[in-house]
Design an enzyme around this catalytic site. Structure first.
Site, PDB file in Angstrom:
ATOM      1  CG  ASP A 294      -6.808  -2.388  -4.125  1.00  0.00           C
ATOM      2  OD1 ASP A 294      -7.421  -1.354  -3.824  1.00  0.00           O
ATOM      3  OD2 ASP A 294      -5.586  -2.547  -3.913  1.00  0.00           O
TER       4      ASP A 294
ATOM      5  CG  HIS B  17      -5.922  -1.632  -0.419  1.00  0.00           C
ATOM      6  ND1 HIS B  17      -5.062  -1.456  -1.481  1.00  0.00           N
ATOM      7  CD2 HIS B  17      -5.343  -1.010   0.639  1.00  0.00           C
ATOM      8  CE1 HIS B  17      -4.015  -0.750  -1.089  1.00  0.00           C
ATOM      9  NE2 HIS B  17      -4.161  -0.459   0.195  1.00  0.00           N
TER      10      HIS B  17
ATOM     11  CB  SER C  59      -0.965  -0.021   1.185  1.00  0.00           C
ATOM     12  OG  SER C  59      -1.957   0.972   1.054  1.00  0.00           O
TER      13      SER C  59
END
Length: 348
Positions: A281, A311, A178
């Site tokens: 995601d 995600h 991320s």
């Protein structure tokens, strides 16, 4: 108009969703959803079902003035001999640049598993968070870490004994998920401008890297009210992380702007990359565009995109975490083999 057309109703409070409160001075009060693991905690207190396989860990200061530090993990057994030292993974945690820590339980456990499973030495960076320290502060901390590693390799002022005994500094990787994946990309580019020898960064590992842009992608529109990363929360995190006055087409957020990528020459000099993602995601389209951009500039990319998911799914799903660890292990091992093979050929 593109933003407005795909912005959900104002009834969704991103501050409440992220469990943050902005204080009068601009700082945040954060209610973290994950416990932290202290450096003094029992090394076998993890939720891992095989605690005997966990890595040992310790914290060392990076920059006391910035309150940054590095958590070092080493596998439970040393390399069999001095000619088979281990790769070094320099890890950056996720959290949208505004949340969480290297000590947060999911990141701590994941680093421990990687150290034992690959095997490798992992150093996880406690970088400064926004908005108290907006970007590029996290990138600065990443580069300070890389230079710290270089000093360790040169034995400047005495090398840390774990790194001295275990690490092959010619086989280093930047790894993150991320926001950590975003840091990997930008630190990878920055590292091309500085002398880091004898350290060699031979791979960048970006799991669900955190990028966006002013223009919404189809996956952002499709997952506008995503349960993990809804659009209002995503927009808020970028507004708190980017330099004051910058929009989401700033190069920190969007390396693939309509005018073309910045740092074109440097991109082609990046080492082998692993980019992973999931179809569920909201950021997946941007991640696929990143892969395309890297490939167009001649970078060797291993792209692993799975259907469904979300995600950060590896935090919530043990089987997905195990699959990700295997992908990372394979990438690290094959990258190290390429380096060893090239070195062997050069000596013939």
């Amino acid at each position: 108009m593109e933003d407005q057309a795909y912005t959900p109703s104002s009834s969704m409070d991103p501050y409440k969703f992220l469990n943050i409160v902005q204080n009068p001075d601009g700082s945040l009060t954060r209610q973290t959803p994950f416990p932290s693991v202290s450096a003094t905690e029992d090394h076998q207190s993890s939720t891992d079902p095989n605690p005997s396989q966990l890595a040992l860990f310790k914290d060392v200061p990076l920059n006391p003035n910035n309150k940054t530090f590095i958590r070092i993990y080493k596998p439970p057994t040393p390399p069999p001999n001095t000619t088979s030292k281990l790769p070094l993974l320099i890890h950056f945690h996720g959290g949208g640049f505004i949340l969480l820590s290297a000590t947060s339980r999911p990141f701590h456990d994941a680093c421990s598993v990687k150290a034992a499973m690959i095997p490798s030495v992992v150093i996880s960076v406690e970088y400064r968070l926004a908005p108290e320290h907006r970007l590029p502060a996290a990138y600065d901390d990443a580069m300070e870490t890389i230079m710290w590693v270089r000093n360790q390799a040169m034995d400047t002022n005495g090398s840390d004994p774990w790194l001295k005994e275990y690490v092959d500094f010619s086989k280093c990787f930047l790894i993150g998920g991320s926001a950590g994946g975003n840091i990997v990309y930008h630190a990878g580019l920055r590292s091309l401008d500085v002398h880091i020898s004898p350290v060699k960064i031979i791979g960048l590992i970006m799991n669900e890297p955190y990028f966006s842009g002013v223009e919404r992608t189809e996956s952002e529109k499709r997952h506008i009210n995503d349960k993990i990363l809804p659009l209002p929360a995503n927009d808020l995190m970028w507004s708190l992380a980017l330099p004051e006055g910058a929009d989401r087409d700033h190069e920190y957020c969007n390396p693939m702007t309509p005018d073309g990528p910045r740092n074109k020459e440097k991109i082609g000099r990046l080492p082998r990359c692993l980019v992973t993602g999931h179809g569920g995601d909201p950021l997946v389209d941007k991640q696929r565009k990143l892969v395309k951009m890297l490939e167009e500039h001649g970078v060797e990319v291993v792209a692993e995109f799975a259907e469904g998911g979300c995600h950060g799914i590896e935090i919530f799903n043990q089987s997905k975490a195990k699959a990700l660890f295997e992908i990372i292990k394979d990438f690290v091992n094959t990258s190290c083999q390429c380096v060893s093979g090239a070195t062997a050929k050069s000596t013939l």
